[in-house]
Design an enzyme around this catalytic site. Structure first.
Site, PDB file in Angstrom:
ATOM      1  N   ARG A 163       1.262  -1.030   0.098  1.00  0.00           N
ATOM      2  CA  ARG A 163       0.285   0.196  -0.577  1.00  0.00           C
ATOM      3  C   ARG A 163       0.835   1.656  -0.233  1.00  0.00           C
ATOM      4  O   ARG A 163       1.765   1.712   0.780  1.00  0.00           O
ATOM      5  CB  ARG A 163      -0.592  -0.061   1.401  1.00  0.00           C
ATOM      6  N   ASP A 226      -5.089   4.320  -0.263  1.00  0.00           N
ATOM      7  CA  ASP A 226      -6.126   4.005   0.401  1.00  0.00           C
ATOM      8  C   ASP A 226      -6.604   5.480   0.949  1.00  0.00           C
ATOM      9  O   ASP A 226      -5.705   6.450   1.209  1.00  0.00           O
ATOM     10  CB  ASP A 226      -5.784   3.706   1.915  1.00  0.00           C
ATOM     11  N   HIS A 228      -9.488   6.563   2.606  1.00  0.00           N
ATOM     12  CA  HIS A 228      -9.439   7.085   3.404  1.00  0.00           C
ATOM     13  C   HIS A 228     -10.967   7.342   3.795  1.00  0.00           C
ATOM     14  O   HIS A 228     -10.780   8.497   4.768  1.00  0.00           O
ATOM     15  CB  HIS A 228      -8.175   7.236   4.375  1.00  0.00           C
ATOM     16  N   GLU A 252      -8.994   1.765  -1.944  1.00  0.00           N
ATOM     17  CA  GLU A 252      -9.847   1.958  -0.942  1.00  0.00           C
ATOM     18  C   GLU A 252     -10.892   3.027  -0.071  1.00  0.00           C
ATOM     19  O   GLU A 252      -9.803   3.791  -0.691  1.00  0.00           O
ATOM     20  CB  GLU A 252      -8.484   1.204   0.121  1.00  0.00           C
ATOM     21  N   GLU A 278     -13.391  -1.702   6.152  1.00  0.00           N
ATOM     22  CA  GLU A 278     -13.262  -1.611   6.646  1.00  0.00           C
ATOM     23  C   GLU A 278     -13.729  -1.484   8.546  1.00  0.00           C
ATOM     24  O   GLU A 278     -13.923  -2.073   9.456  1.00  0.00           O
ATOM     25  CB  GLU A 278     -11.260  -0.987   7.258  1.00  0.00           C
ATOM     26  N   ARG A 299     -13.489  -5.722   3.216  1.00  0.00           N
ATOM     27  CA  ARG A 299     -12.546  -5.190   3.727  1.00  0.00           C
ATOM     28  C   ARG A 299     -12.967  -4.882   5.353  1.00  0.00           C
ATOM     29  O   ARG A 299     -11.676  -5.179   6.496  1.00  0.00           O
ATOM     30  CB  ARG A 299     -11.863  -3.931   3.603  1.00  0.00           C
ATOM     31  N   GLU A 355      -4.436  -7.646   4.635  1.00  0.00           N
ATOM     32  CA  GLU A 355      -3.769  -6.498   5.695  1.00  0.00           C
ATOM     33  C   GLU A 355      -2.092  -7.026   6.903  1.00  0.00           C
ATOM     34  O   GLU A 355      -2.645  -7.691   7.341  1.00  0.00           O
ATOM     35  CB  GLU A 355      -4.006  -5.141   5.314  1.00  0.00           C
TER      36      GLU A 355
HETATM   37  C1  CS2 Z   1      -6.190   2.131   7.501  1.00  0.00           C
HETATM   38  C2  CS2 Z   1      -6.401   2.215   8.850  1.00  0.00           C
HETATM   39  O1  CS2 Z   1      -5.242   0.651   7.636  1.00  0.00           O
HETATM   40  C3  CS2 Z   1      -5.710   0.913   6.937  1.00  0.00           C
HETATM   41  O2  CS2 Z   1      -6.178   0.452   6.314  1.00  0.00           O
HETATM   42  O3  CS2 Z   1      -8.003   2.619   6.900  1.00  0.00           O
HETATM   43  O4  CS2 Z   1      -4.667   1.780   9.993  1.00  0.00           O
HETATM   44  C4  CS2 Z   1      -7.237   2.689  10.030  1.00  0.00           C
HETATM   45  O5  CS2 Z   1      -6.824   4.433  10.043  1.00  0.00           O
HETATM   46  C5  CS2 Z   1      -7.126   2.572  11.585  1.00  0.00           C
HETATM   47  O6  CS2 Z   1      -6.924   1.062  11.510  1.00  0.00           O
HETATM   48  C6  CS2 Z   1      -7.600   3.064  11.979  1.00  0.00           C
HETATM   49  O7  CS2 Z   1      -8.283   3.116  13.514  1.00  0.00           O
HETATM   50 MG    MG Z   2      -8.219   1.527   5.368  1.00  0.00          MG
END
Ligand code: CS2
Ligand code: MG
Length: 418
Positions: A163, A226, A228, A252, A278, A299, A355
């Protein structure tokens, strides 16, 4: 009613195999982790992870105050029934705190079942469908040269998927680019740190970053990125189009999780593979994204989405729609979660990638594990259960410290998604 006076509502018969203790361990070996320990009357121990970054004590209380009393005397073999009991029996359903708690119980019960039967959990899930589990790790740098150095270092460790994240010119610290590559930021203190975010600046910068990364590594290395949760559907569609040549493994979390309808717009304009989930906690939040084929990878995290049993259910739904599993595995869930996720990965046909951020040494010492990471691939090992032993004395030397993820504001001072 039953004719057998030995049967009880908790399921099964009273005896040495019943759950006798449910303890919650909150420790902070570098960062906070919440760990559930279930012990049967005859001394079999099952471990579960219940870490919810920045909201750890809410889950600890949910488990200690509301779930632990319900587990005492239950039959640990009845994993699915216990899941249903905690999910349906609570009336107030879903959400990260509830589902992380249920996830911890579920993982611990699978661990017990493995130890009782002498089998690693992946065998109980149907056995291995692959020899090892592909992992991706993180590379990051404040600028492109620093990122490319970080990518090289990751490749030297044997990873085949990485990533890539960078800082954005004109902005300070941004997600995914902390000073310490092993950790997503979780600033210790009574209030979160604040970052400034500017989506336009990010969108001007990131296509060039991803193109430079692809040019640097050649065609084979799998590249992930990502966003986010920070784009509008239009921005996400445009970004997807602009980076199609980069051949990303996935892009992502392009948009915030709440409004799933908007993904249709993104899908209509780009073929870039999308990964989301996630922050989802149940199969029901994944349902329309999967059945409407709005994503390529789901995810959900074994800890935050109800444990091994529920991650498998999500995978089963996803499999019908050729959506693959790419579970969340940040360093803010413990090696207990990683163990559980890798058992699922080894035994689930439509699993794609795990991951793996890795952990500092002290975390490996507190959570000793049979899983291993070699040449960018994970294996759960063949210890019975999930293959975890927690050094409780060492854990006790690191008491909880209040810590938060950062928050983000736009340049005008208004809050935006972190
Ligand atoms: C992130 C995470 O790993 C990822 O894809 O989006 O690290 C996320 O920011 C954290 O888990 C938040 O606690
Ligand atoms: Mg993430």
């Amino acid at each position: 009613m039953t004719d057998d006076p030995q049967l009880s509502p908790g399921g099964g018969r009273p005896g040495a195999d019943r759950i006798a203790a449910a303890e919650v361990i909150v420790s902070s070996p570098g960062r906070n982790f919440v760990t559930l320990k279930l012990t049967t009357a005859d001394g079999v121990v099952g471990w579960g992870d219940a870490t919810l970054n920045g909201r750890e004590l809410a889950v600890a209380s949910y488990l200690r105050d509301h779930v632990a009393p319900l587990l005492i005397g239950r039959d640990p073999a009845r994993i699915e029934d216990t899941w249903q009991y905690l999910y349906r029996g609570a009336y107030w359903r879903r959400g990260p705190v509830t589902m992380t708690s249920i996830g911890a119980v579920d993982i611990a019960l699978w661990d017990i079942k493995g130890k009782v039967t002498g089998q690693p959990v992946y065998q109980l899930l149907g056995g291995a469908v692959r020899d090892r589990v592909l992992a991706y790790t993180h590379a990051a740098g404040r600028d492109v040269p620093a990122l490319l150095d970080s990518v090289d270092a990751v490749r030297e460790r044997g990873f085949e998927a990485v990533r890539v994240q960078t800082g954005v010119p004109g902005l300070g610290t941004v997600y995914g680019v902390s000073g310490d590559a092993a950790y997503e930021p979780a600033g210790r203190g009574v209030v979160p740190t604040e970052e400034v975010w500017d989506t336009d600046a990010y969108l001007r910068h990131i296509p060039g970053v991803l193109a430079a990364a692809r040019e640097h590594v050649g065609p084979e290395l799998k590249l992930l990125h990502d966003a986010h949760h920070r784009l509008t559907p239009g921005q996400a569609a445009r970004l997807g189009r602009r980076v199609e040549e980069v051949d990303l493994f996935w892009l992502e979390d392009v948009t915030p999780a709440e409004n799933q309808e908007v993904l249709r717009h993104v899908r209509n304009h780009t073929t870039v593979p999308l990964a989301i989930g996630e922050v989802f906690n149940t199969v029901w939040e994944c349902q329309s994204l999967i059945t409407e084929q709005l994503i390529d990878f789901v995810r959900t995290c074994v800890t935050h989405a109800g444990g091994i049993s529920h991650l498998r259910r999500i995978a089963a739904l996803a499999d019908l729609w050729q959506v693959k599993l790419g579970p969340h595995g940040p360093s803010d869930v413990s090696p207990v979660a990683l163990a559980a996720s890798v058992h699922v990965g080894l035994s689930t046909p439509n699993f794609a990638i795990q991951e793996y951020m890795g952990y500092p040494d002290v975390v490996h010492e507190v959570f000793r594990h049979s899983w291993s990471c070699t040449d960018g691939h994970l294996h759960p090992g063949d210890a019975p259960g999930i293959g975890i032993e927690v050094d409780e004395q060492l854990a006790a030397r690191f008491p909880y410290e209040q810590a938060y993820l950062p928050v983000a504001r736009r340049r005008d001072g208004s809050m935006t998604d972190w």
